[in-house]
Design an enzyme around this catalytic site. Structure first.
Site, mmCIF file in Angstrom:
data_model
loop_
_atom_site.group_PDB
_atom_site.id
_atom_site.type_symbol
_atom_site.label_atom_id
_atom_site.label_comp_id
_atom_site.label_asym_id
_atom_site.label_seq_id
_atom_site.Cartn_x
_atom_site.Cartn_y
_atom_site.Cartn_z
ATOM 1 N N TYR A 39 0.823 -1.249 -0.018
ATOM 2 C CA TYR A 39 -0.158 -0.024 -0.015
ATOM 3 C C TYR A 39 1.036 1.187 0.067
ATOM 4 O O TYR A 39 2.205 1.269 0.148
ATOM 5 C CB TYR A 39 -1.107 -0.170 1.124
ATOM 6 N N ARG A 62 8.357 4.139 -4.587
ATOM 7 C CA ARG A 62 8.288 3.133 -3.536
ATOM 8 C C ARG A 62 7.408 1.900 -3.806
ATOM 9 O O ARG A 62 7.583 0.873 -3.446
ATOM 10 C CB ARG A 62 8.140 3.651 -2.067
ATOM 11 N N ARG A 76 -8.110 -20.759 -2.167
ATOM 12 C CA ARG A 76 -6.777 -20.574 -1.108
ATOM 13 C C ARG A 76 -5.671 -21.471 -1.341
ATOM 14 O O ARG A 76 -5.958 -22.605 -1.352
ATOM 15 C CB ARG A 76 -7.319 -20.523 0.248
ATOM 16 N N LYS A 135 6.529 -2.183 1.862
ATOM 17 C CA LYS A 135 5.382 -1.526 2.552
ATOM 18 C C LYS A 135 4.157 -2.383 2.369
ATOM 19 O O LYS A 135 3.205 -2.369 1.651
ATOM 20 C CB LYS A 135 4.897 -0.213 1.841
ATOM 21 N N GLU A 142 11.689 2.134 14.503
ATOM 22 C CA GLU A 142 10.782 3.236 14.166
ATOM 23 C C GLU A 142 9.599 3.166 14.840
ATOM 24 O O GLU A 142 9.355 2.357 15.650
ATOM 25 C CB GLU A 142 10.550 3.008 12.690
ATOM 26 N N LEU A 198 10.806 1.112 7.251
ATOM 27 C CA LEU A 198 10.355 1.452 6.042
ATOM 28 C C LEU A 198 11.243 2.752 5.675
ATOM 29 O O LEU A 198 11.571 3.789 6.468
ATOM 30 C CB LEU A 198 8.874 2.085 6.249
HETATM 31 N N1 PDD Z 1 2.946 4.998 7.466
HETATM 32 N N2 PDD Z 1 7.502 3.547 9.192
HETATM 33 C C1 PDD Z 1 6.223 2.861 8.973
HETATM 34 C C2 PDD Z 1 6.300 1.425 9.635
HETATM 35 C C3 PDD Z 1 5.102 3.173 8.394
HETATM 36 O O1 PDD Z 1 4.001 2.703 8.457
HETATM 37 C C4 PDD Z 1 5.195 4.700 7.583
HETATM 38 C C5 PDD Z 1 4.003 5.326 7.068
HETATM 39 C C6 PDD Z 1 6.276 5.576 7.909
HETATM 40 C C7 PDD Z 1 6.442 6.742 7.227
HETATM 41 O O2 PDD Z 1 6.593 6.602 5.680
HETATM 42 P P1 PDD Z 1 5.908 7.827 4.929
HETATM 43 O O3 PDD Z 1 6.978 8.987 5.317
HETATM 44 O O4 PDD Z 1 6.337 7.336 3.459
HETATM 45 O O5 PDD Z 1 4.530 8.099 5.069
HETATM 46 C C8 PDD Z 1 7.394 4.904 8.378
HETATM 47 C C9 PDD Z 1 1.334 5.297 6.566
HETATM 48 C C10 PDD Z 1 1.432 6.725 6.504
HETATM 49 C C11 PDD Z 1 0.395 4.613 7.308
HETATM 50 O O6 PDD Z 1 0.625 3.312 7.434
HETATM 51 O O7 PDD Z 1 -0.710 5.156 7.513
#
Ligand code: PDD
Length: 287
Positions: free
Chosen positions: A33, A52, A101, A151, A183, A207
Site C-alpha cells: 500500500y 516506493r 486459497r 510496505k 521506528e 520503512l
Molecule cells: N505509514 N514507518 C512505518 C512503519 C510506516 O508505516 C510509515 C508510514 C512510515 C513513514 O513513511 P512515509 O513518510 O512514506 O509516510 C514509516 C503510513 C502513513 C500509514 O501506514 O498510514
C-alpha cells in the site's frame, strides 16, 4: 455523502465497491500500500510514493498494474470527485484473487492484481492540535518480520503496538530491536541532541519513509547536521527533542518517552521549525 472509491478500473460509491473473499490481500496480507497526502487539493511527493510502490511490488514479484501517469490520473480523479482539500489517498495493490486459497502464488497470466484506492479527508492535517502539544510514546519490542522496507499490508503488530500505547495513556509506540529504536508503529523516529538530528539508517529494518527523505533533505539545506545511525532508548530519553515523520503526520514532535519528559516537555524549536519547513516546501512542490 458517500465517497467515490476506485476498484479495478471503476469509480464507484463506497457501498458498491467489492473485492473477492479469495483475494490474497484478505487471506494472506499479500499486498502493498501507499498513503499520499493531499494539501490544497494537490498531491505531496507523488513521485516518491510511486517509486516506493514500484519497489515494494518488485520485491514481492507482483506486476505493477499501471504506469506512473495512469496512477497519477486515478489519484487526481479521486481527489476531484471527493472534493478533498486536506487529507490523504490510500492505495492498495494485492496479488489478486485466485479461484481457491493456496500458499503457492497464482499464475499472473490468469490472476490480475487487485487495485483499490480511497480518500480520507482530514481538516486538522496542517493545523494539528497534536502537533501543537506533541505526542507521548512508549517503547515496545519490535516483533515484526524482517522485510520492513516493503510496505506490505501486514499491519497487525503495528496496530497492536498503537493499542499498547493507548492503553498506557500514550499516543504511539516506538519499536525497539536489540536496545535500539527501529521506528514508530506508522512513522520514522528521530531524536535531536546538541542540534544534531539522529535517525536510524535505511536498511530492511525500517520503512524507507518518503517524508523522511524530504525532511532530511530540508534539514541539510537549512544547515542542520544529520546523523543516520541507530540510537538506544536511553539515548532517546536523554535527548533534547524528538519527533516522528510520516505522510499522515508530517513532522510530529514527541515530548515524552516511557514517561520521561524531553526538554521542557513541549514541542522543541528544531522539530517545530522542521514541521514548518516541511509543510511550506511540500506545498510549493505539490502536483
Ligand atoms: N505509514 N514507518 C512505518 C512503519 C510506516 O508505516 C510509515 C508510514 C512510515 C513513514 O513513511 P512515509 O513518510 O512514506 O509516510 C514509516 C503510513 C502513513 C500509514 O501506514 O498510514
Amino acid at each position: 455523502m458517500s465517497r467515490i472509491v476506485y476498484v479495478n478500473g471503476s469509480y464507484l460509491p463506497e457501498g458498491e465497491a467489492q473485492v473477492s473473499i479469495f483475494d490474497r490481500g484478505f487471506l494472506m496480507a499479500d499486498g502493498v500500500y501507499e498513503v499520499t497526502t493531499v494539501i490544497d487539493g494537490k498531491l505531496i511527493d507523488f513521485d516518491g510514493h510511486f517509486a516506493r510502490l514500484e519497489r515494494s511490488l518488485g520485491e514481492l514479484d507482483i506486476r505493477n498494474p499501471m504506469d506512473r501517469n495512469a496512477w497519477l490520473e486515478v489519484h487526481r480523479e479521486l481527489v476531484a470527485r471527493n472534493g478533498v482539500n486536506l487529507g490523504m489517498i490510500y492505495l492498495q495493490v494485492t496479488r489478486g484473487a485466485p479461484q481457491d486459497r493456496d500458499f503457492v502464488f497464482p499464475d499472473p497470466a490468469t490472476t490480475a492484481p487487485t487495485v483499490v484506492l480511497f480518500t480520507q479527508s482530514n481538516p486538522a492535517l496542517v493545523d494539528s492540535p497534536k502537533a501543537a502539544r506533541g505526542i507521548k510514546v512508549v517503547t515496545i519490542d519490535d516483533l515484526r518480520w524482517g522485510r520492513r522496507d516493503i510496505k506490505t499490508v501486514q499491519l497487525l503488530y503495528p496496530s497492536m503496538g498503537k493499542m499498547m500505547a493507548i492503553n498506557q495513556g500514550a499516543d504511539d509506540a516506538w519499536m525497539v530491536q536489540e536496545g535500539e529504536v527501529t521506528e514508530g508503529t506508522s512513522n520514522n523516529a528521530y531524536i535531536i541532541k546538541d542540534g544534531r538530528i539522529i535517525t536510524r539508517a535505511l536498511s530492511n529494518d525500517i520503512l524507507h519513509g518518503i517524508t523522511r527523505a524530504a525532511v532530511l533533505r530540508f534539514a541539510r539545506e537549512a544547515q542542520m547536521p544529520v546523523e543516520e545511525r541507530s540510537f538506544t532508548v536511553d539515548e532517546a530519553k536523554a535527548a533534547d527533542e524528538a519527533f516522528v515523520t510520516s505522510a499522515s503526520t508530517f513532522v510530529m514532535p514527541v515530548v515524552e518517552i516511557d514517561g520521561v519528559a524531553l526538554g521542557e516537555g513541549k514541542p522543541g524549536p528544531l522539530a517545530t521549525r522542521l514541521r514548518e519547513i516541511y509543510i511550506e516546501e511540500s506545498r510549493k512542490a505539490a502536483i
